[in-house]
Design a protein around this motif. Structure first.
Motif, PDB file in Angstrom:
ATOM      1  N   LEU A 192       0.542  -0.967   0.154  1.00  0.00           N
ATOM      2  CA  LEU A 192      -0.350   0.285  -0.022  1.00  0.00           C
ATOM      3  C   LEU A 192       0.632   0.977  -0.233  1.00  0.00           C
ATOM      4  O   LEU A 192       1.131   1.501   0.628  1.00  0.00           O
ATOM      5  N   MET A 193       0.652   2.167  -0.805  1.00  0.00           N
ATOM      6  CA  MET A 193       1.591   3.621  -1.434  1.00  0.00           C
ATOM      7  C   MET A 193       0.727   4.541  -1.777  1.00  0.00           C
ATOM      8  O   MET A 193      -0.097   4.409  -2.483  1.00  0.00           O
ATOM      9  N   MET A 194       1.048   5.606  -1.343  1.00  0.00           N
ATOM     10  CA  MET A 194       0.084   6.585  -1.181  1.00  0.00           C
ATOM     11  C   MET A 194       0.679   7.257  -2.014  1.00  0.00           C
ATOM     12  O   MET A 194       2.025   7.154  -2.700  1.00  0.00           O
ATOM     13  N   ASP A 195       0.125   8.216  -3.621  1.00  0.00           N
ATOM     14  CA  ASP A 195       1.268   8.254  -5.038  1.00  0.00           C
ATOM     15  C   ASP A 195       0.265   8.920  -5.236  1.00  0.00           C
ATOM     16  O   ASP A 195      -1.618   9.436  -6.158  1.00  0.00           O
ATOM     17  N   PHE A 196       0.863   9.860  -6.618  1.00  0.00           N
ATOM     18  CA  PHE A 196       0.084  10.854  -7.299  1.00  0.00           C
ATOM     19  C   PHE A 196       0.813  10.303  -8.872  1.00  0.00           C
ATOM     20  O   PHE A 196       2.043  10.778  -8.901  1.00  0.00           O
ATOM     21  N   GLU A 197       0.419  10.280 -10.081  1.00  0.00           N
ATOM     22  CA  GLU A 197       0.368  10.178 -10.883  1.00  0.00           C
ATOM     23  C   GLU A 197       0.714  10.945 -11.938  1.00  0.00           C
ATOM     24  O   GLU A 197       1.837  10.674 -12.203  1.00  0.00           O
ATOM     25  N   LYS A 198       0.071  11.965 -11.601  1.00  0.00           N
ATOM     26  CA  LYS A 198       0.273  13.373 -12.001  1.00  0.00           C
ATOM     27  C   LYS A 198      -0.366  14.500 -11.613  1.00  0.00           C
ATOM     28  O   LYS A 198      -1.243  14.523 -11.191  1.00  0.00           O
ATOM     29  N   MET A 199       0.647  15.115 -11.193  1.00  0.00           N
ATOM     30  CA  MET A 199       0.905  16.900 -10.138  1.00  0.00           C
ATOM     31  C   MET A 199       0.135  17.892 -11.432  1.00  0.00           C
ATOM     32  O   MET A 199       1.000  17.959 -11.761  1.00  0.00           O
ATOM     33  N   PRO A 200      -1.078  18.533 -11.112  1.00  0.00           N
ATOM     34  CA  PRO A 200      -1.324  19.148 -12.663  1.00  0.00           C
ATOM     35  C   PRO A 200      -0.527  21.034 -12.011  1.00  0.00           C
ATOM     36  O   PRO A 200       0.194  20.611 -10.418  1.00  0.00           O
ATOM     37  N   PHE A 201      -0.227  21.226 -13.035  1.00  0.00           N
ATOM     38  CA  PHE A 201       0.660  22.741 -12.604  1.00  0.00           C
ATOM     39  C   PHE A 201      -0.706  23.542 -12.190  1.00  0.00           C
ATOM     40  O   PHE A 201      -1.857  23.890 -12.509  1.00  0.00           O
ATOM     41  N   PRO A 202      -0.125  24.746 -11.033  1.00  0.00           N
ATOM     42  CA  PRO A 202       1.538  24.316 -10.452  1.00  0.00           C
ATOM     43  C   PRO A 202       1.940  24.195  -9.581  1.00  0.00           C
ATOM     44  O   PRO A 202       2.767  23.937  -9.311  1.00  0.00           O
ATOM     45  N   LEU A 203       0.844  22.875  -8.348  1.00  0.00           N
ATOM     46  CA  LEU A 203       1.165  22.112  -7.526  1.00  0.00           C
ATOM     47  C   LEU A 203       2.802  21.432  -7.689  1.00  0.00           C
ATOM     48  O   LEU A 203       2.903  21.168  -6.659  1.00  0.00           O
ATOM     49  N   SER A 204       2.582  21.829  -9.206  1.00  0.00           N
ATOM     50  CA  SER A 204       4.067  20.440  -9.587  1.00  0.00           C
ATOM     51  C   SER A 204       4.776  20.956  -9.352  1.00  0.00           C
ATOM     52  O   SER A 204       6.449  20.048  -9.058  1.00  0.00           O
ATOM     53  N   LEU A 205       5.036  22.110  -9.297  1.00  0.00           N
ATOM     54  CA  LEU A 205       6.346  22.740  -8.724  1.00  0.00           C
ATOM     55  C   LEU A 205       6.666  23.087  -6.980  1.00  0.00           C
ATOM     56  O   LEU A 205       7.803  22.926  -6.699  1.00  0.00           O
TER      57      LEU A 205
END
Length: 285
Positions: A1-14
């Motif tokens: 079990l792992m917390m993950d984000f496949e694609k982080m939207p801009f501008p949060l990806s910064l």
């Protein structure tokens, strides 16, 4: 079990870069494992409540109860320390620093500082980086020696819970208690409409059955508790737990005046509030 984000939207990806997400995953796994061990020990405590009514076995079960309680005390205080003395206050400080409304008529957030006024994205990055660095450090994840010893401690607690679950399964106490509860519910349901005399007879019969069943359970428990394998198992778990706990506390005390400052002192006090661990360490030396 792992917390993950496949694609982080801009501008949060910064802000939430792959490195930051990896740090969050590391922290999540650490907290998840600690909470899992705590819940398993709590399950062991619940199992022990089923056999506490057998007063004649209290002396034989005393070492087991004491070891389980010490493990549970350690895990509960460790989890409390990480959640409420490290993560929550650090999060609130970061939130206070970076999330403030710039204008009541807009939904934009302006990063304000009491000294600097408006802040930039670089300021957010720096604040978030400081937040991550602090919680990883204070949750002991940046100290290899501490986290290695802590992992051994939690693994020992988990193995102890497994053995206690096996013990309860072997003695069939929990299974019988569930069956008894179901039969009692059925008896109460069928008592409606019966005469007082009949109800009294059923009640007396239930008491006799309960006494006989209790004696059989005591005999089974006594047989398991008297085996050499059970005694060696409890003695070995106590020895390993004490050894790992002494090593962990020694490392905490050697570091709390140095680079980790006050948070390790807080953890030391929480884990050894009455000085029992320290006295045990001194007596062993």
């Amino acid at each position: 079990l792992m917390m993950d984000f496949e694609k982080m939207p801009f501008p949060l990806s910064l802000i939430l870069s792959r490195r930051s997400i990896s740090n969050y995953q590391l922290l999540f796994r650490h907290l998840f494992f600690a909470k899992h061990v705590e819940r398993r020990l709590f399950g062991t405590w619940l199992d022990h409540q089923m056999i506490k009514e057998f007063q004649v076995l209290r002396k034989a079960l005393g070492p087991t109860y004491m070891l389980r309680q010490r493990m549970l005390h350690f895990m509960q205080n460790l989890v409390y320390y990480m959640l409420f003395e490290v993560i929550e206050p650090c999060w609130l400080r970061m939130e206070e620093k970076i999330l403030q409304k710039s204008d009541e008529n807009t939904d934009d957030f302006t990063l304000l500082s009491r000294e600097e006024g408006n802040r930039t994205v670089d300021d957010i990055l720096r604040t978030h980086k400081d937040f991550m660095r602090r919680i990883l450090k204070e949750c002991l994840l940046t100290n290899r020696d501490l986290i290695r010893t802590l992992t051994k401690l939690m693994t020992t607690c988990l193995l102890f819970s497994d053995q206690m679950k096996l013990f309860m399964k072997t003695t069939k106490i929990a299974e019988e208690q569930n069956t008894i509860a179901m039969l009692e519910r059925q008896r109460r349901h069928h008592r409606d409409g019966l005469s007082k005399k009949k109800i009294r007879q059923i009640h007396n019969s239930s008491i006799a059955e309960r006494k006989l069943r209790k004696q059989k359970q005591i005999d089974r428990l006594q047989h398991e508790l008297n085996t050499e394998s059970y005694k060696r198992m409890i003695s070995r778990f106590e020895q390993v737990f004490n050894s790992n706990l002494s090593e962990f506390m020694t490392q905490l005390m050697s570091d709390h005046d140095g680079r980790y400052h006050t948070h390790l002192s807080n953890l030391c006090i929480r884990l050894d509030f009455n000085g029992f661990v320290t006295k045990s360490m001194n007596s062993e030396n």
